[in-house]
Design a protein around this motif. Structure first.
Motif, PDB file in Angstrom:
ATOM      1  N   GLU A  28      16.194 -14.291   9.856  1.00  0.00           N
ATOM      2  CA  GLU A  28      16.610 -14.330   8.451  1.00  0.00           C
ATOM      3  C   GLU A  28      17.485 -15.554   8.230  1.00  0.00           C
ATOM      4  OE1 GLU A  28      20.533 -11.496   8.392  1.00  0.00           O
ATOM      5  OE2 GLU A  28      18.571 -10.491   8.514  1.00  0.00           O
ATOM      6  N   GLU A  29      17.570 -15.921   6.960  1.00  0.00           N
ATOM      7  CA  GLU A  29      18.424 -17.065   6.639  1.00  0.00           C
ATOM      8  C   GLU A  29      19.866 -16.724   6.946  1.00  0.00           C
ATOM      9  OE1 GLU A  29      16.908 -19.349   2.956  1.00  0.00           O
ATOM     10  OE2 GLU A  29      16.312 -17.260   2.600  1.00  0.00           O
ATOM     11  N   ALA A  30      20.601 -17.702   7.437  1.00  0.00           N
ATOM     12  CA  ALA A  30      21.960 -17.451   7.927  1.00  0.00           C
ATOM     13  C   ALA A  30      22.882 -16.979   6.820  1.00  0.00           C
ATOM     14  CB  ALA A  30      22.526 -18.710   8.590  1.00  0.00           C
ATOM     15  N   PHE A  78      10.887 -15.220   4.268  1.00  0.00           N
ATOM     16  CA  PHE A  78      11.055 -16.617   3.829  1.00  0.00           C
ATOM     17  C   PHE A  78      10.184 -17.486   4.735  1.00  0.00           C
ATOM     18  CE2 PHE A  78      13.868 -16.142   7.358  1.00  0.00           C
ATOM     19  CZ  PHE A  78      13.986 -17.392   7.947  1.00  0.00           C
ATOM     20  N   ARG A  79      10.020 -18.747   4.351  1.00  0.00           N
ATOM     21  CA  ARG A  79       9.217 -19.686   5.149  1.00  0.00           C
ATOM     22  C   ARG A  79      10.159 -20.600   5.926  1.00  0.00           C
ATOM     23  NH1 ARG A  79       4.048 -21.435   5.376  1.00  0.00           N
ATOM     24  NH2 ARG A  79       3.660 -23.588   6.003  1.00  0.00           N
ATOM     25  N   PRO A  80      10.224 -20.421   7.265  1.00  0.00           N
ATOM     26  CA  PRO A  80      11.131 -21.273   8.060  1.00  0.00           C
ATOM     27  C   PRO A  80      10.730 -22.743   7.973  1.00  0.00           C
ATOM     28  CG  PRO A  80      10.376 -19.360   9.321  1.00  0.00           C
ATOM     29  CD  PRO A  80       9.534 -19.420   8.105  1.00  0.00           C
ATOM     30  N   ALA A  81      11.742 -23.606   8.109  1.00  0.00           N
ATOM     31  CA  ALA A  81      11.510 -25.063   8.072  1.00  0.00           C
ATOM     32  C   ALA A  81      12.547 -25.747   8.955  1.00  0.00           C
ATOM     33  CB  ALA A  81      11.599 -25.578   6.635  1.00  0.00           C
ATOM     34  N   ASP A  82      12.224 -26.968   9.429  1.00  0.00           N
ATOM     35  CA  ASP A  82      13.178 -27.737  10.244  1.00  0.00           C
ATOM     36  C   ASP A  82      14.450 -28.006   9.442  1.00  0.00           C
ATOM     37  OD1 ASP A  82      11.583 -27.822  12.468  1.00  0.00           O
ATOM     38  OD2 ASP A  82      10.617 -29.711  11.933  1.00  0.00           O
ATOM     39  N   GLN A 129      19.258 -23.319   8.519  1.00  0.00           N
ATOM     40  CA  GLN A 129      20.195 -22.500   9.281  1.00  0.00           C
ATOM     41  C   GLN A 129      19.719 -21.041   9.219  1.00  0.00           C
ATOM     42  OE1 GLN A 129      22.509 -24.282  10.737  1.00  0.00           O
ATOM     43  NE2 GLN A 129      23.760 -22.740  11.748  1.00  0.00           N
ATOM     44  N   VAL A 130      19.514 -20.414  10.393  1.00  0.00           N
ATOM     45  CA  VAL A 130      18.968 -19.056  10.424  1.00  0.00           C
ATOM     46  C   VAL A 130      19.797 -18.185  11.369  1.00  0.00           C
ATOM     47  CG1 VAL A 130      16.612 -19.758   9.876  1.00  0.00           C
ATOM     48  CG2 VAL A 130      17.350 -19.683  12.266  1.00  0.00           C
TER      49      VAL A 130
END
Length: 449
Positions: A108-110, A77-81, A84-85
């Motif tokens: 990874e996404e939370a 996935f593409r992290p962003a501000d 929640q991860v």
């Protein structure tokens, strides 16, 4: 500045900033190792190097994080501000600025992380109960007549399954049992469909199918009630959920797991073209086998007919006649041989009788006497000649060593006139001795002067 510690005269042990930060980093890395951390991304930076720099925070604190390439290139996935991860990281310290930080290995996404932890928990629970055991798996029917397909009635999966089944094995009857395949209403609907199919008792196998999606999309097939319903099904269940890389709890509980719905359809039914080819081969083998059996039976019939013909009265009479003729021929031949042997014996006896008559014996004796006389005369002549030759040889040898032969060559033999002893040296004949010189044809009387 040297990195060695400075010890002052007062006994103080003084560290440099570099030594202190290095010790602090070693303590942090050795003390924590890999940890999992959940928080909100903030201050995200993406430099051209491909690394990621950000902070993870909650309501009370935040910590700096760094995720280096190539770890960052594996992200799904593409992290962003504000996102929640869930992070797996090593606790460390950035020595240059003395800042506490995390080196992130995985991100990874939370929400997905929570689901994965629940997935692993349920998987371990059901595995401990033996629901995944290989010995409880049932084999699929080789030629199923009716199949129940539990899936979405409008999804692409059902179209793929029907297309493959129609192409490979048109004899199969397929019942589509429509159910929702995601959302809260999906698990109870799937459980009810499995029970309804089992109660109907009309099918040979059950296909549980769904197309691909995220872990949230496939979560209905990670439900504990669905897993237990699959395990309780009296019919073999094949699971075809998502794509080849997707795994669900239903895959582990089912009797067979297929990577895709299309692959499941191919595993469930045989290929009609292959069946036709096998039938052709079997028909040819059967034809050859029947021909071979027919030939064997024909040969057996011929043997039986020959035996029957051999045992008929006419055939037996003919065999008897042939046998009688052969015996008569053998008898005539035997009588001829007996007569011939007797003739030869009589001739031999006559010969022996003639040899034993007095006249014949006298004649043989005369011939033997004459032969012996001739042989004796020959041997006497030969012996006499041999002895004459030997005597002549001895005479020649005796003459060669005779003193007379020496005297004949002009020599003389001196002897004492008195006692006749030989004179071999002048000392044997002193002055005045009377000698006798024997010559070849006479003697001389001599005196030594």
């Amino acid at each position: 500045m040297s990195e060695d510690r400075i010890v002052y005269a007062s006994g103080r042990d003084v560290l440099t900033p570099s030594q202190l930060t290095r010790r602090a980093r070693d303590l942090l890395e050795d003390g924590f190792g890999l940890i999992w951390l959940e928080g909100e991304i903030s201050n995200l930076a993406r430099p051209a190097s491909g690394h990621l720099y950000f902070s993870l925070k909650d309501g009370g604190a935040q910590v700096r994080c760094a995720m280096f390439k190539p770890k960052s290139s594996y992200l799904r996935f593409r992290p962003a501000d504000g996102q929640q991860v869930l992070a797996r990281a090593r606790v460390s310290l950035y020595e240059a600025r003395g800042e506490f930080q995390l080196i992130v290995e995985h991100l990874e996404e939370a929400g997905e992380g929570v689901l994965r932890r629940e997935f692993e928990r349920l998987k371990a629970l059901l595995a401990a109960e033996g629901l995944f055991a290989a010995e409880r798996k049932r084999a699929l029917p080789r030629f199923p007549r009716r199949l129940a397909v539990i899936t979405s009635a409008t999804g692409a999966a059902v179209r793929d399954v029907l297309s493959v089944l129609g192409r490979r094995y048109a004899l199969l009857a397929v019942d589509i049992v429509p159910v929702p395949v995601q959302g809260r209403e999906a698990p109870p609907a799937i459980v009810a469909a499995l029970r309804a199919v089992a109660k109907a008792a009309r099918h040979d196998a059950v296909l549980l199918a769904r197309g691909g999606g995220s872990i949230e999309d496939l979560w209905a097939f990670n439900d504990e009630a669905v897993a237990r319903a699959i395990a309780a099904s009296p019919l073999p269940v094949i699971s075809a959920i998502g794509h080849e890389t997707d795994f669900t709890i239903a895959d582990f509980v089912a009797d067979l797991r297929a990577p895709t719905p299309s692959a499941a359809a191919e595993l469930l039914v045989p290929d009609a073209a292959e069946l036709s080819r096998q039938l052709t081969l079997r028909r040819q083998r059967l034809h050859l086998l029947l021909q071979r059996r027919l030939q064997q039976r024909q040969q057996q019939l011929d043997r039986l007919q020959a035996q029957l013909q051999a045992r008929s009265p006419g055939q037996r009479l003919q065999l008897g006649r042939s046998r009688l003729a052969a015996l008569q021929l053998r008898l005539r031949h035997a009588l001829q041989q007996v007569r011939q042997r007797r003739r030869e014996r009589v001739a031999a006896l006559l010969t022996r009788l003639l040899r034993q008559s007095p006249a014949a014996r006298l004649q043989r004796a005369r011939l033997a006497l004459a032969h012996q006389r001739e042989l004796l005369q020959h041997r006497l002549r030969g012996g006499l000649d041999t002895r004459r030759a030997h005597l002549a040889e001895l005479a020649r040898a005796l003459h060669a060593v005779s003193p007379l032969a020496v005297l004949a060559r002009g020599y003389a033999l001196l002897q004492d006139a008195g006692d006749g002893h030989l004179i071999r040296s002048p000392n044997d004949a002193p002055r005045g001795s009377l000698l006798r010189a024997r010559l070849a044809d006479g003697e001389l009387r001599l005196r030594v002067e």
